[in-house]
Design a protein around this motif. Structure first.
Motif, mmCIF file in Angstrom:
data_model
loop_
_atom_site.group_PDB
_atom_site.id
_atom_site.type_symbol
_atom_site.label_atom_id
_atom_site.label_comp_id
_atom_site.label_asym_id
_atom_site.label_seq_id
_atom_site.Cartn_x
_atom_site.Cartn_y
_atom_site.Cartn_z
ATOM 1 N N THR A 81 0.826 -1.222 0.000
ATOM 2 C CA THR A 81 0.000 0.000 0.000
ATOM 3 C C THR A 81 0.853 1.263 0.000
ATOM 4 O OG1 THR A 81 -0.141 0.080 2.430
ATOM 5 C CG2 THR A 81 -1.857 -1.148 1.272
ATOM 6 N N ALA A 100 -9.291 10.135 -4.255
ATOM 7 C CA ALA A 100 -9.794 8.778 -4.018
ATOM 8 C C ALA A 100 -8.657 7.811 -3.708
ATOM 9 C CB ALA A 100 -10.583 8.288 -5.236
ATOM 10 N N ALA A 101 -7.555 7.907 -4.468
ATOM 11 C CA ALA A 101 -6.413 7.016 -4.246
ATOM 12 C C ALA A 101 -5.783 7.267 -2.880
ATOM 13 C CB ALA A 101 -5.382 7.200 -5.347
ATOM 14 N N THR A 104 -8.022 5.719 -0.252
ATOM 15 C CA THR A 104 -7.932 4.249 -0.379
ATOM 16 C C THR A 104 -6.641 3.747 0.244
ATOM 17 O OG1 THR A 104 -9.223 4.278 -2.431
ATOM 18 C CG2 THR A 104 -7.881 2.321 -2.004
ATOM 19 N N GLN A 105 -5.543 4.447 -0.034
ATOM 20 C CA GLN A 105 -4.260 4.080 0.555
ATOM 21 C C GLN A 105 -4.297 4.211 2.078
ATOM 22 O OE1 GLN A 105 -0.798 6.766 0.405
ATOM 23 N NE2 GLN A 105 0.344 5.112 -0.569
ATOM 24 N N ALA A 108 -6.398 1.284 3.531
ATOM 25 C CA ALA A 108 -5.698 -0.001 3.422
ATOM 26 C C ALA A 108 -4.548 -0.075 4.429
ATOM 27 C CB ALA A 108 -5.175 -0.196 1.995
ATOM 28 N N SER A 169 -13.072 11.483 5.089
ATOM 29 C CA SER A 169 -13.272 11.678 3.646
ATOM 30 C C SER A 169 -14.466 12.579 3.344
ATOM 31 C CB SER A 169 -13.452 10.331 2.950
ATOM 32 O OG SER A 169 -14.664 9.713 3.333
#
Length: 317
Positions: A81, A100-101, A104-105, A108, A169
């Protein structure tokens, strides 16, 4: 370059973030890229080898190796990740990451990190039962129990970390968009929200404290009982061998607990992001690299399983 879109009023909404990385050593990008790439490949190879040999050799179909293979699987995901993006920063200097990335990172990273800590506690309990309660061990640590314990680790990690990430978020990010870190960590992200959300930051740190403290307490209690049991062993050679194994395990435990406690379990005023980056680098690069060696590859059973596997490959050729 900072990309933003016009939002309500005169404010702007951030579409992507910039990871600052390690600006003081960015001129050594290619050297650092090579070093971290080798460490990443070695870590993934070592952990993948543990998973493969554990599932391929029936002699390793025990609770201890089941937990270890699950632990190695999480370690592979955990470093994946973070490290690939860090390698991109070192090699090309491309530091931007989409909204978004980034989240997400972040999710994770904290989800797998929390799961790993719970697994470490379960592994400590497993060793406690095997050494201190050998007669009851086969009955307690059956296949069903092992699967339930691992499932509980993943579920707890998910439930405890999904709430802070979702809440964060949903906040507004109107700039600046530079994260003073080499990956999207929740702590620095909360300080970029506008207005800065103290409540979400405290929620995240409280969850992190509960996870680390609970895992640490279980590990300490388990190993304390293990040490007392070892001290009662009649043979000095057996005691020395057992203590040697425990000391190796405790080195890795100290690295993980120490670096994570340094990052997450401290007052905000004492937080220094430059030091956080160094501690996080130990947690994401050094520790996963050492784990395969300390936990499994030094194990005689695994060595024998590897020799047998290589012998079978040679015979097939």
């Amino acid at each position: 370059m900072q990309k933003q879109i016009q939002a309500e009023g005169n404010s702007t909404a951030v579409q992507e973030f910039t990871l600052e990385g390690f600006p003081a050593v960015q001129h050594l990008g290619k050297v650092l890229f090579l070093l971290h790439l080798l460490a990443y490949l070695a870590s993934v190879t070592g952990n993948s080898l543990i998973i493969t040999i554990t599932w391929a050799d029936r002699r390793l179909h025990t609770p201890m190796y089941f937990f270890l293979s699950t632990f190695s699987f999480c370690e592979c995901g955990f470093i994946t990740t973070v490290i690939p993006k860090l390698l991109t920063i070192f090699l090309s200097g491309r530091q931007t990451i989409s909204f978004a990335a980034c989240f997400t990172q972040a999710f994770a990273f904290v989800f797998l990190g929390a799961t790993i800590f719970f697994l470490m506690a379960i592994m400590s309990l497993d060793r406690f039962l095997a050494i201190c309660k050998p007669l009851h061990y086969p009955t307690i640590m059956n296949t069903r129990t092992c699967i339930l314990l691992v499932t509980a680790c993943f579920c707890l990690g998910f439930l405890l970390m999904v709430i802070p990430v979702i809440k964060l978020s949903q906040l507004s990010f109107c700039g600046p968009n530079v994260i003073p870190h080499f990956f999207c960590d929740l702590g620095p992200l909360t300080r970029l929200s506008c207005p800065e959300s103290r409540s979400i930051e405290m929620l995240f740190y409280n969850h992190a404290f509960v996870i680390i403290f609970t895992s640490f307490l279980i590990t300490v209690l388990a190993y304390s009982n293990i040490v007392f049991t070892i001290l009662r062993l009649p043979s000095a050679k057996e005691r020395k061998k057992a203590f040697s194994t425990c000391s190796s395990h405790l080195i890795v435990l100290s690295l993980m607990y120490g670096s994570c406690a340094f990052i997450y379990v401290k007052p905000k005023r004492m937080s220094r992001l430059d030091n956080n980056r160094e501690a996080a680098l130990v947690n994401t690069v050094v520790t996963p690299l050492l784990n395969p060696v300390i936990y499994t590859l030094r194990n005689k059973q695994v060595h024998q399983a590897l020799r047998d596997a290589l012998s079978k490959v040679k015979l097939q050729k």
